[in-house]
Design a protein around this motif. Structure first.
Motif: not given
Lengths: 357, 357
Positions: A98-101, A103-104, A107, A145, A148, A326-329
């Motif tokens: 999960x790419x979102x992890x 950032x988690x 954090x 990510x 970023x 920046x933002x990869x999307x």
């Protein structure tokens, strides 16, 4: 209060059995910051348990240690006579798929992430694999990510092709937090001149290891030999790009080195793997300041010694922990400077490859 | 750019099926902030998946919404013409049985936590239980930890005894983010005069609900009746302690209300539960500013209306999100002011009870 600011002393990697005694030794040595390994093969959920354990440690030993998320936190730790603890992961298992992890975990304080650990991961190949397939599709997204967010890409334990591709793909400097040059100790776990030169070109960092298996004569390797190697490495990578990543595993039982090597991905081989004894000149954090003498005798100037023992890691962390904004999307608008280049590049490449699937 | 600062409009609870269309309606209404439900019955791990989904939303819709961790973030959202999103949880399931997860969830942005949701939880009793046993042993520790971190204790969906004990144990004001007085609509889901008075004494907040099951005539309840009830509630709780917690569940399929009610703790009863239609005067975020007219006609002054529609929640969040800077494991020294009292009290009580076990 001390009369002068204490010297900046930073260890680029430790995985001790954490205790008040270890934290007291950090203070005795005057350690400014230590990058600690929070997890190896753990899932995200188990990694969070380790972070919870650290959060309790920060409250129980608030007089000795403090959690560092930024270089400013390292300054604050020094100003209050404490050691800053920087979180890192030695495998990307906690990211799961999960790419979102990423950032988690950022954090929650993670600032270093190794893309592989000995074996193949979802992101790239470890140095023990027969085939090094380089950075994977998910690996490219994770690098973007991390670029970023300001999470340092750590290529210790990676295969050479994977390491070189990570340096190439990443828009920001890459670290090898704990390894030595392979010409000194010939193991693929250490790094070649090719990698050292690529690391230097990208503005990366090498943390010299004091783990006996990374030393030519194991526990019998001399401080003189270590410091002579440091001088040779400095000639290639640049004296500003060299630090210490001791890989200190103080007080850990042998079951832990088995876990580090074998995780749960193979049938356990009890008793076959043990921790080697440390060289007598580097047994714990209190020996850290003593490295300065050896480095001076190997010909390094005082400023250079100060850089290797902490200043270089500090500068690298100060630059490396800043988010890229920046933002990869996102599309091209809004990107500024070199730091924003590679996330774009990596994702464009990834999308181009996938365009017909 | 608008000529003047837009009015402060805050909804104290929504759980919509999030989409760009909903976020655009928030902007159309000029919503300053919305407290959104991130999870109900989910484990910690599944809650993190929802947070990841939100992190992508913040990047995909960065022109409309922004994640708020502090009241300053709400200010920044307003200054840039966006809606601040405040995270909350409607049950403590994401905390599982690990006190340390409260801090981890706080670090990930959670700012409201309901101690129970209809049923018994590890922390207290919900309003649907036959027996309300009050705040549990773990509940006392979690309240102390929330007080320390600056996470708001939300007693919507709780039993009356549990609610009164939470107000008593907590050193900081408690919220009932979405409920109405039970004299207006007689359900134990709503709150009694006793609770309302205790809430007022502690400096807490009541968010008035617009969910049809909390209204006396369901979807046919008039705005006039709602606003007359608000005037009666204001006479008890104080006009500064009243806000809106609409409980808006826009665009959600009926399967979601079944999940909210039944989770996975009972055999699914398909089809038995459906979302009621909203009253025609509150269907989505664009109807939020229109509540002002009704409140004015019920006799509220302009400043009072501004408070109920946002100013009161803003002040409560500004105070409630500040950490208390104490430590539930620390002894008395270093504590300052009333905010630091109860964590100590709760833990002392807890330890006293356990001293002989």
């Amino acid at each position: 209060m001390p009369d002068a600011t204490p010297p900046m002393l930073i260890d680029g990697l430790q995985f001790c059995r954490w205790s008040r005694a270890v934290f007291e030794q950090m203070r005795q040595a005057g350690m400014s910051a230590v990058h600690v390994t929070v997890a190896y093969h753990e899932t995200f959920r188990r990694t969070v348990e380790h972070i919870v354990d650290w959060n309790w440690r920060f409250r129980d030993h608030a007089d000795l240690i403090v959690h560092a998320r930024t270089a400013d936190d390292i300054d604050r730790a020094r100003a209050t006579g404490r050691t800053a603890i920087v979180f890192g992961l030695q495998t990307p298992m906690p990211v799961e798929d999960d790419l979102g992890l990423v950032e988690v975990l950022h954090t929650l304080g993670i600032r270093f992430l190794q893309l592989t650990y000995n074996n193949q991961s979802l992101l790239g190949s470890g140095w023990m694999e027969a085939t090094d397939g380089g950075i994977t599709r998910m690996g490219r997204d994770v690098i973007a990510e991390m670029n970023r967010l300001g999470m340092v890409i750590d290529m210790s334990h990676a295969g050479e092709r994977t390491t070189l591709e990570a340096i190439e793909i990443s828009a920001r400097p890459v670290a090898v937090s704990h390894a030595n040059p392979s010409w000194w100790r010939g193991t693929k776990r250490n790094i070649s001149q090719t990698v050292l030169k690529a690391l230097a070109q990208s503005g990366g960092m090498l943390g010299l290891s004091l783990y006996p298996h990374h030393l030519p004569d194991g526990s019998d390797t001399s401080l003189e030999s270590f410091c002579a190697m440091a001088a040779e490495a400095a000639a290639i990578v640049g004296v500003d790009r060299l630090g210490i990543g001791s890989d200190l595993c103080q007080d850990q039982p042998d079951a832990v080195v088995r876990w580090m090597r074998e995780g749960r991905w193979t049938r356990p081989d009890p008793g076959a793997i043990t921790f080697p004894p440390q060289p007598p000149w580097f047994r714990d954090n209190t020996d850290f300041p003593g490295l300065a003498n050896g480095l001076r005798e190997a010909g390094f100037g005082s400023d250079e010694v100060a850089g290797i023992l902490g200043g270089n890691w500090y500068r690298f962390m100060r630059e490396g922990f800043v988010p890229a904004h920046d933002d990869i999307r996102a599309a091209a608008p809004g990107l500024q400077g070199a730091d924003a280049r590679a996330p774009q590049r990596a994702v464009l490449h990834h999308h181009q490859q996938g365009i017909d699937t």
